[in-house]
Design a protein around this motif. Structure first.
Motif: not given
Lengths: 73, 73, 73, 73, 73, 73
Positions: B61-64, B66-68
Motif C-alpha cells: 500500500n505504501f507503494q501506491t 508514494a506514487a500518488a
C-alpha cells in the motif's frame, strides 16, 4: 451488464471497493459455487493470517485501480 | 466524511500512516466485526510471521501512496 | 524530528537501509511493544522462512525507495 | 567500497546476479551471523517452498534492477 | 494458434479473464499433466488459503494486462 | 553464450516462457544441484500450494518481461 465495465471510479473510496470486488472475483472464478464460498468464508474470516492474505490481494488490486485513475489527482 | 478522501498526504510519514490505514481497511472490509478483529489481533500481534505478513501489506500500500504523491519530491 | 523525513537518499546503499527501516516500522506500528518484538525477533531470526519473508518486505520497500530516487541514475 | 555502489549493470545477466545479492542482503541485514545463516541455508536449500519463496524475492528485486537499467534496451 | 497472441483485450472484463488464463498457465507449465491438475484442483478449490493465494496471482497478472491496455482508458 | 542475453522477445508467448526461465533460475541459483532440484520437483509438482506459489513467481517475472517489451504493443 458486465461486472467490470471500467476501472474508473469517482473517488478513491469507490476505487478501494472496486479492488475488493476484483479480489473476490479472483476467488469466485476459481470456486464458482456460492455455497462452498460461504462455508469457506465462515472459517477464514476468523483466521488472522487469511485476513492478512486477503488484505494483500486487495492492496495489489488497489495498485491497479489507483493507477487507472491516475491516483485521483 | 469518507474514510479515504484522498491519497495525497503532506509528508512521507503521513503517507506511511495512510498505507497502514489501507491495510487495516482491507481486513475490516472482510471481517467488519470489531470484537472478532480485536480477538484476532491479540493473537497475531504476538506472531512473528503474521507481523511480517502485515508489514508486506503495508509495503504494498505504501507503494501506491508514494506514487500518488510523486514520492514527495 | 520525524522518523521518515524523506524517501531521498544519497546512495543506493542508504536507500536499502531505508527500505529496511520501512519494513521494521511496518511491524512496529502493529506491535509497538519493544520487549515483545525483541522476543519475537529471537525466534524468527533463526527461521529461514521468516527471514525470506522479511527479505520480501525489504524488496518491496526497496522498489519504492529506488523509484523515489530515480534509481540513483 | 560499498556493497551496492549502483543499480546499473552491463547486462541483464549481471542484473539478475545483483537481484540475488539484494535478496541475500535482505536476509543478512536481519540475521548478520554467518554461521547461523549457513545452518539455515543447509535446511532451506532442500525445501521446495523455501526455494520458491526465495525465487519470489529475487523476482521482486529483479523488477527494480531491470527498471534501473531501462530493461537494458 | 498461440495461446497468448496478445495482451490487448477489448474490455477490462476480458482482461481479467486473460489474467486468469495467465495464472493457470503458470501452473500448467510446471505441472503439464491434466489429470494431476484436476486432482489438485478438487482439493484446493475447497481450501480458503489456496483460493486467496490464487486470487493473488490473478491480481498480479491483472496488473500486467491492465498496464498493457493502458487501463482501457 | 549467456543464459539471459536480453529481456526482449518476439511475442508475448516467448515472453511468458522467459518469465518461467527467470523463475527457475531464481531457484537454481540458490540450489545449483540438478539432482536435488529434480527430487524436490517430484514433490512440489503434486502440491497445489507450491504450484500456486510458482505461478506467483512467474507472474512477477512476467511483469518485468512485459514491461521490457513495452507489452508487445
Amino acid at each position: 451488464m458486465p461486472w467490470l465495465p471500467s476501472l474508473k471510479t469517482d473517488t478513491p473510496e469507490e476505487g478501494f471497493d472496486l479492488a475488493l470486488k476484483l479480489s473476490r472475483m479472483g476467488v469466485k472464478k476459481t470456486q464458482p459455487d456460492d455455497d462452498v464460498r460461504a462455508e469457506l468464508r465462515a472459517v477464514y474470516e476468523k483466521d488472522a493470517d487469511s485476513l492478512i492474505a486477503s488484505s494483500q490481494v486487495v492492496a495489489t488490486n488497489f495498485q491497479t485501480v489507483a493507477a487507472a485513475n491516475n491516483y485521483w489527482k
